[in-house]
Write an enzyme that holds these catalytic residues in place. Structure first.
Site, PDB file in Angstrom:
ATOM      1  N   SER A 216     -39.092 -31.136  -6.194  1.00 18.30           N
ATOM      2  CA  SER A 216     -39.470 -32.371  -5.624  1.00 18.30           C
ATOM      3  C   SER A 216     -38.271 -32.974  -4.384  1.00 18.30           C
ATOM      4  O   SER A 216     -38.016 -32.066  -3.782  1.00 18.30           O
ATOM      5  CB  SER A 216     -39.881 -33.437  -6.530  1.00 18.30           C
ATOM      6  OG  SER A 216     -40.670 -34.401  -5.596  1.00 18.30           O
ATOM      7  N   ASP A 427     -50.943 -29.145  -5.995  1.00 17.05           N
ATOM      8  CA  ASP A 427     -50.133 -30.603  -5.700  1.00 17.05           C
ATOM      9  C   ASP A 427     -50.580 -31.224  -4.389  1.00 17.05           C
ATOM     10  O   ASP A 427     -50.590 -30.567  -3.462  1.00 17.05           O
ATOM     11  CB  ASP A 427     -48.632 -30.084  -5.677  1.00 17.05           C
ATOM     12  CG  ASP A 427     -47.558 -31.245  -5.503  1.00 17.05           C
ATOM     13  OD1 ASP A 427     -47.773 -32.182  -5.484  1.00 17.05           O
ATOM     14  OD2 ASP A 427     -46.686 -30.803  -5.010  1.00 17.05           O
ATOM     15  N   HIS A 486     -47.811 -30.401  -9.170  1.00 16.95           N
ATOM     16  CA  HIS A 486     -46.187 -30.583  -8.612  1.00 16.95           C
ATOM     17  C   HIS A 486     -44.968 -29.995  -9.445  1.00 16.95           C
ATOM     18  O   HIS A 486     -44.158 -29.462  -8.930  1.00 16.95           O
ATOM     19  CB  HIS A 486     -46.094 -31.914  -8.391  1.00 16.95           C
ATOM     20  CG  HIS A 486     -44.671 -32.361  -7.764  1.00 16.95           C
ATOM     21  ND1 HIS A 486     -44.398 -32.209  -6.381  1.00 16.95           N
ATOM     22  CD2 HIS A 486     -43.604 -33.254  -8.072  1.00 16.95           C
ATOM     23  CE1 HIS A 486     -43.465 -32.707  -6.035  1.00 16.95           C
ATOM     24  NE2 HIS A 486     -42.837 -33.181  -7.040  1.00 16.95           N
TER      25      HIS A 486
END
Length: 510
Positions: A216, A427, A486
């Site tokens: 991320s 995601d 994710h």
């Protein structure tokens, strides 16, 4: 991960008894044989026999190291001995009176892991704790959402090497001090300063091969940290080999979220379950915002030139924030909608870290790492109220650095033996199609983007089969993982372990 949230076998066959039991035994036997065969294929270099406690015997000559030792048989709620580990706070410099400190938890390799390597892991946010990665992604024990208690993580990256989890930058998790960094170079300098102090205490790790990994917003952290190390080769007595960034923030949000958002909804239209009138509205807005057909027109292999932004700036034009509009509508249809994995529905699973989905939910108090007994066990400061993602702004005046795709990432790829970018296809917070756009607009090792199409190559996961796509050009390998959200090591642990083996050279091919 990004801040959570900145937006608001059933067996049929009643006639079958003994034959079914025999069949199940045979199936179990065959599966075990396949697992053993896979284990042989995956055996890392330098593996040797299991040591007591489930990890390799390792000692450190500096007496100070004993202050950080964690009794692996006494971690609260963990009903098994994970072996020795070391955790606590260390300063970010050796200056007299330095009060700024980062919290770490170091694990030696398991019985088949290599002592020649060290994997560094950080979560993103900015301001989200790497202890989430430890507990729910790739650490040696796992307590994922919806599970009753911690279990052994058979896909732990400690099967490969030592692991170092660091809560950084200042302001994150148990770290100490007032945040004052202005940009990513400041973050990198603080982290390298911490690593210098870490290696003084754990000096036997000096000279090891280093792999920087994260997900991320760590897609921004990691390239800048790697670039800092490459550009300051005498600063750290470790040999940086490459990076892993998954579902990474490496460009503008308008590229990684807005442009691909409506196409993403069409791809998963039965998951979103929007009515036809709302879909028509989204399609009309996407067309007016220059999102429609963007990929077909500009994302070519090889690229025909630099890819343009769809609007007037690096942000979504007025009326073109379709990502937020989709998210708000998705919550109406499915109040359990999870931006990190779109397949989630009710019930929302409980989470010992307090973040089971799109937003924080205090389903128990205190959170696991905010418990006094846990803090004492891992030498964490008792007076800190731990949360998975901090309410403190770790960049008080904002992050002044440009996204790494425009600055340091190409240099890091060129200087690394291998680099991998990984993306879960379920995601929504950062969308894989947006990452493809970024890569086709980035120049590294003398060429812009990938020269041949990504979709031609299947990502084959051992014992599973094709689970996405993989593509390698000029020292960069890009993976897309079907069904994963994710946090790829959490949602697709077997695939992530295989990818990590490839990065470390334990596999010749992805």
């Amino acid at each position: 991960m990004l801040p959570k949230l900145f937006l608001a076998v059933f067996t049929a066959g009643a006639l079958c008894v003994a034959p079914c039991i025999d069949a199940r035994k045979m199936t179990k036997h065959l599966m075990k044989a396949k697992q053993l065969e896979a284990a042989k294929l995956w055996q890392p270099k330098g593996a040797f026999e299991e040591a007591s406690g489930g990890v390799k015997n390792i000692t450190f000559s500096n007496p100070k190291a004993s202050e950080f030792w964690v009794d692996g048989s006494a971690i609260p709620e963990v009903g098994f001995d994970i072996g020795s580990s070391w955790s606590g706070l260390l300063p970010i410099s050796n200056k007299t009176g330095e009060t700024r400190k980062l919290f770490f938890w170091f694990f030696p390799p398991g019985p088949h892991g290599s002592m020649d390597d060290l994997i560094f892991w950080t979560n993103g946010g900015p301001g989200c704790s790497s202890l989430e990665g430890l507990l729910q992604e790739n650490g040696p024990f796992s307590w994922k959402t919806g599970t009753a208690k911690p279990i052994v993580n058979e896909y732990s990256w400690t099967n490969l090497s030592s692991m170092l989890y660091v809560e950084q930058p200042i302001g994150t998790g148990f770290s100490q001090g007032t945040p004052d960094v202005k940009d990513e170079n400041g973050v990198a300098a603080e982290l390298v300063g911490f690593m210098q102090q870490f290696l003084e205490v754990f000096s036997e790790l000096k000279g090891k091969k280093l792999y920087l990994t994260g997900e991320s917003y760590a897609g921004t952290y990691v390239p800048y940290i790697a670039n800092y190390i490459y550009e300051n080769p005498t600063a750290l007595n470790l040999n940086l080999q490459g990076i892993w960034i998954s579902d990474p923030s490496i460009s503008w949000d308008v590229v990684q979220e807005q442009i691909p958002a409506v196409d993403f909804v069409h791809k998963y239209e039965h998951v979103f379950a929007f009515n036809q009138s709302f879909m028509a509205e989204l399609d009309n807005k996407a067309a007016s915002c220059n999102y429609t057909g963007y990929v077909d027109k500009y994302v070519t292999y090889p690229p025909k030139g630099l890819l343009p932004l769809p609007g007037k700036s690096t942000e979504a034009d007025k009326g073109c924030d379709l990502w937020d509009e989709i998210f708000n509508a998705a919550l109406i249809v499915n109040p359990a909608f999870n931006i990190y994995r779109i397949f989630d529905t009710y019930p929302i699973l409980w989470d010992v870290l307090g973040f089971p989905g799109s937003s924080a939910q205090t389903q128990l108090s205190p959170l696991y790492f905010d418990r006094t007994d846990v803090k004492k066990a891992i030498h964490a400061p008792i007076d800190v109220n731990w949360t998975e993602c901090t309410n403190v702004d770790v960049f008080p005046d904002g992050d002044a650095s440009l996204p790494p795709a425009f600055t340091v990432l190409p240099n890091v790829i060129e200087k690394s033996n291998r680099s991998v970018i990984v993306h879960g296809l379920a995601d929504f917070i950062l969308i894989a199609e947006g990452t493809r756009i970024v890569l086709q607009n980035m120049t590294w090792n003398g060429k812009q983007g990938f020269q041949t199409p990504i979709q031609n190559d299947s990502f084959i996961v051992d014992g599973v089969g094709a689970l996405g796509t993989v593509h390698t050009e000029r020292s960069l390998t890009y993976f897309e993982v079907e069904l994963s959200g994710h946090m790829v090591p959490e949602y697709s642990p077997l695939a992530s372990l295989q990818i990590m083996k490839y990065l470390m050279g334990f596999r010749a091919t992805p």
